[in-house]
Design a protein around this motif. Structure first.
Motif: not given
Length: 186
Positions: A141, A144, A150, A154, A160, A163, A178-180
């Protein structure tokens, strides 16, 4: 089964790295890495908002050591295999031993960033989780806006999944973030 009864190695290696549980005495090296990296960590890590003393760093290491033994949180310290220099900290946290679901977290001493060490460490930790802990799901996590963080899931083939909007406050508590959620399953 009570997680404290689960046996697995406390250390492992990758091509360039030695990764192990935290041990008493690690505080000074961890503090030095933190101090060298505060500018990079401060926007993303709540615990990096204030400076730490050597006492606090060592106390945190000893607490992490106990939590590792209790199987409550598996913090891992990352060292260069060739010379033994501490370069990063990572963890498997949010442990769900019944489901075998773990969240991977990480930070690197900024003096060692951009050399592929963190990707190598996280890849090794994922292999450790899948092979030694029989993980069924790993999550990463991140905010964003934290594009560097990130890149790791990836590049390692995490998907993913979504979000979460307004899921957390920024590290300094000043705004919603916001959290991916990235995941890899086995």
């Amino acid at each position: 089964m009570d997680p404290i009864m689960i046996d697995f190695p406390n250390e492992f290696t990758t091509d360039r790295l030695f990764i192990r549980m935290p041990l008493p005495g690690d505080g000074k090296a961890v503090l030095e890495a933190l101090n060298a990296s505060m500018n990079e960590l401060k926007p993303w890590m709540k615990w990096a908002q204030e400076e730490h003393s050597e006492y606090e760093a060592e106390r945190g290491i000893r607490e992490a050591h106990v939590k590792f033994l209790q199987r409550d949180n598996l913090r891992l310290h990352v060292f260069l295999k060739e010379c033994g220099t501490f370069i990063a900290s990572a963890s498997l946290h949010g442990l769900d031993w019944d489901v075998r679901k773990f969240e991977v977290g990480y930070w690197i001493d900024s003096r060692y960033g951009g050399q592929g060490y963190m990707i190598e460490a996280v890849e090794g930790i994922c292999s450790f989780a899948f092979e030694q802990l029989q993980a069924r799901r790993l999550e990463i996590r991140c905010d964003t806006l934290n594009t560097r963080s990130m890149l790791i899931p990836q590049r390692l083939g995490f998907e993913l999944e979504g979000i979460m909007r307004n899921e957390d406050l920024s590290a300094d508590g000043s705004e919603w973030r916001d959290t991916c959620i990235f995941a890899k399953i086995r």
